[in-house]
Design an enzyme around this catalytic site. Sequence first.
Site, PDB file in Angstrom:
ATOM      1  N   LYS A  69     102.832  18.142  89.816  1.00  0.00           N
ATOM      2  CA  LYS A  69     101.853  17.539  90.734  1.00  0.00           C
ATOM      3  C   LYS A  69     100.786  16.699  90.047  1.00  0.00           C
ATOM      4  CE  LYS A  69     102.598  20.718  94.434  1.00  0.00           C
ATOM      5  NZ  LYS A  69     102.153  21.772  95.309  1.00  0.00           N
ATOM      6  N   ASP A 106      98.862  19.587 100.633  1.00  0.00           N
ATOM      7  CA  ASP A 106      98.790  21.031 100.391  1.00  0.00           C
ATOM      8  C   ASP A 106      97.552  21.655 101.044  1.00  0.00           C
ATOM      9  OD1 ASP A 106     101.118  21.408  98.963  1.00  0.00           O
ATOM     10  OD2 ASP A 106     100.169  21.198  96.994  1.00  0.00           O
TER      11      ASP A 106
HETATM   12  P1  NDP Z   1     101.294  24.758  88.313  1.00  0.00           P
HETATM   13  O1  NDP Z   1     102.417  24.861  87.357  1.00  0.00           O
HETATM   14  O2  NDP Z   1     100.549  23.483  88.437  1.00  0.00           O
HETATM   15  O3  NDP Z   1     100.162  25.871  87.908  1.00  0.00           O
HETATM   16  C1  NDP Z   1     100.555  27.184  87.662  1.00  0.00           C
HETATM   17  C2  NDP Z   1      99.327  28.109  87.613  1.00  0.00           C
HETATM   18  O4  NDP Z   1      99.814  29.455  87.577  1.00  0.00           O
HETATM   19  C3  NDP Z   1      98.457  27.924  86.373  1.00  0.00           C
HETATM   20  O5  NDP Z   1      97.120  28.189  86.739  1.00  0.00           O
HETATM   21  C4  NDP Z   1      98.995  29.016  85.425  1.00  0.00           C
HETATM   22  O6  NDP Z   1      98.028  29.502  84.520  1.00  0.00           O
HETATM   23  C5  NDP Z   1      99.303  30.110  86.419  1.00  0.00           C
HETATM   24  N1  NDP Z   1     100.332  31.049  85.961  1.00  0.00           N
HETATM   25  C6  NDP Z   1     101.633  30.796  85.702  1.00  0.00           C
HETATM   26  N2  NDP Z   1     102.277  31.933  85.357  1.00  0.00           N
HETATM   27  C7  NDP Z   1     101.348  32.929  85.390  1.00  0.00           C
HETATM   28  C8  NDP Z   1     101.395  34.329  85.148  1.00  0.00           C
HETATM   29  N3  NDP Z   1     102.520  34.938  84.778  1.00  0.00           N
HETATM   30  N4  NDP Z   1     100.252  35.032  85.305  1.00  0.00           N
HETATM   31  C9  NDP Z   1      99.104  34.430  85.672  1.00  0.00           C
HETATM   32  N5  NDP Z   1      98.996  33.104  85.929  1.00  0.00           N
HETATM   33  C10 NDP Z   1     100.115  32.371  85.786  1.00  0.00           C
HETATM   34  O7  NDP Z   1     101.848  25.260  89.716  1.00  0.00           O
HETATM   35  P2  NDP Z   1     101.299  24.888  91.184  1.00  0.00           P
HETATM   36  O8  NDP Z   1      99.824  25.033  91.168  1.00  0.00           O
HETATM   37  O9  NDP Z   1     101.872  23.603  91.632  1.00  0.00           O
HETATM   38  O10 NDP Z   1     101.980  26.037  92.078  1.00  0.00           O
HETATM   39  C11 NDP Z   1     101.495  27.376  92.034  1.00  0.00           C
HETATM   40  C12 NDP Z   1     102.258  28.246  93.037  1.00  0.00           C
HETATM   41  O11 NDP Z   1     101.969  27.846  94.372  1.00  0.00           O
HETATM   42  C13 NDP Z   1     103.784  28.210  92.896  1.00  0.00           C
HETATM   43  O12 NDP Z   1     104.300  29.523  93.084  1.00  0.00           O
HETATM   44  C14 NDP Z   1     104.220  27.325  94.044  1.00  0.00           C
HETATM   45  O13 NDP Z   1     105.521  27.621  94.488  1.00  0.00           O
HETATM   46  C15 NDP Z   1     103.171  27.698  95.090  1.00  0.00           C
HETATM   47  N6  NDP Z   1     102.987  26.639  96.102  1.00  0.00           N
HETATM   48  C16 NDP Z   1     103.335  26.895  97.396  1.00  0.00           C
HETATM   49  C17 NDP Z   1     103.155  25.955  98.361  1.00  0.00           C
HETATM   50  C18 NDP Z   1     103.515  26.256  99.772  1.00  0.00           C
HETATM   51  O14 NDP Z   1     103.607  25.317 100.558  1.00  0.00           O
HETATM   52  N7  NDP Z   1     103.669  27.515 100.148  1.00  0.00           N
HETATM   53  C19 NDP Z   1     102.614  24.616  98.055  1.00  0.00           C
HETATM   54  C20 NDP Z   1     102.228  24.469  96.675  1.00  0.00           C
HETATM   55  C21 NDP Z   1     102.450  25.432  95.738  1.00  0.00           C
HETATM   56  P3  NDP Z   1      97.729  28.759  83.101  1.00  0.00           P
HETATM   57  O15 NDP Z   1      96.808  27.618  83.422  1.00  0.00           O
HETATM   58  O16 NDP Z   1      97.079  29.803  82.271  1.00  0.00           O
HETATM   59  O17 NDP Z   1      99.068  28.299  82.572  1.00  0.00           O
END
Ligand code: NDP
Length: 274
Positions: A69, A106
């Site tokens: 994104k 979103d």
């Molecule tokens: P990004 O990859 O941009 O960001 C991921 C985030 O999750 C970061 O803050 C990362 O932390 C954190 N993270 C990843 N793994 C872990 C873990 N094991 N423990 C703790 N924190 C973790 O993803 P998005 O923001 O685009 O998406 C996030 C979630 O939201 C996804 O599951 C996606 O499917 C869901 N989503 C659902 C939507 C819907 O319509 N229902 C729409 C948009 C998203 P760090 O910065 O430390 O790496």
Amino acid sequence: MTLEPDRYGVIGHPIAHSRSPWIHAQFAQQTGQHLVYSAIDAAPGELPACVREFFAHGGRGLNVTVPHKQAVLELIDSLSERARIAGAVNTIVREAGDRLRGDNTDGIGFVRDLTHNLGVQVAGQRVLLLGAGGATRGLLAPLLALEPSELVIANRSPERALELAHLFARQGPVRGAGFAELEARRFELIVNATAAGLRNELPPLPVSVLRRAAVCYDLAYARGTTRFVQWARECGIARCFTGAGMLVEQAAESFLLWRGVRPDTTAVLAALDA
Ligand code: NDP
């Protein structure tokens, strides 16, 4: 002569789990629009080539999902105001002259599900938002507009949460934190916007904080329920929701941008639940 359907899709990695092709097929059928919508798997290094190829072959619009994104901003010619504020794009519209416009549905999709479909009140409540990625960026401005008394962003890498809180500080009472700092805190609404669920993991949220919540909302979605929602239920939280409603609502907003018609989400959400 039969006309070729207009082409749309969702690009992400991983993408096999995506329900977006099914949702957009329902929308197209319901509104009588002639289109196809497919899932495109692009690892981070492949994103620019995959996006260019899609539009070079006549694609009309793309949804963008984890983890692209923010990276996709470099491939966009112009941005909507809400995508600019979010610093993240989940919808690309091909405009006249083959220019690509980035938008972000979103936030509006999340808020519509939370407040309109589920009747959750945010005004005056303490909100905890887990994660500081692309989805969180899209949620922050619309959530702050609902006037929570406080919004804390907690992230595994705390510096990303602090940076986001700084960026949005003028829009409301927001601050960043690491998970360990939350121990003694209480929040009425907890929103999981981490990608932990994609690996069947849980965010490192202190269980004491989860137990004190009134409502939990997991942006992730899965058949049945998600691991985070299951955990919240085990902690005694009665009002827990997966992101299925947000998924359908943000998709409807993308469909509106592309086709000029907003589908009815109620029936699609009920069918997705079933
Ligand atoms: P990004 O990859 O941009 O960001 C991921 C985030 O999750 C970061 O803050 C990362 O932390 C954190 N993270 C990843 N793994 C872990 C873990 N094991 N423990 C703790 N924190 C973790 O993803 P998005 O923001 O685009 O998406 C996030 C979630 O939201 C996804 O599951 C996606 O499917 C869901 N989503 C659902 C939507 C819907 O319509 N229902 C729409 C948009 C998203 P760090 O910065 O430390 O790496």
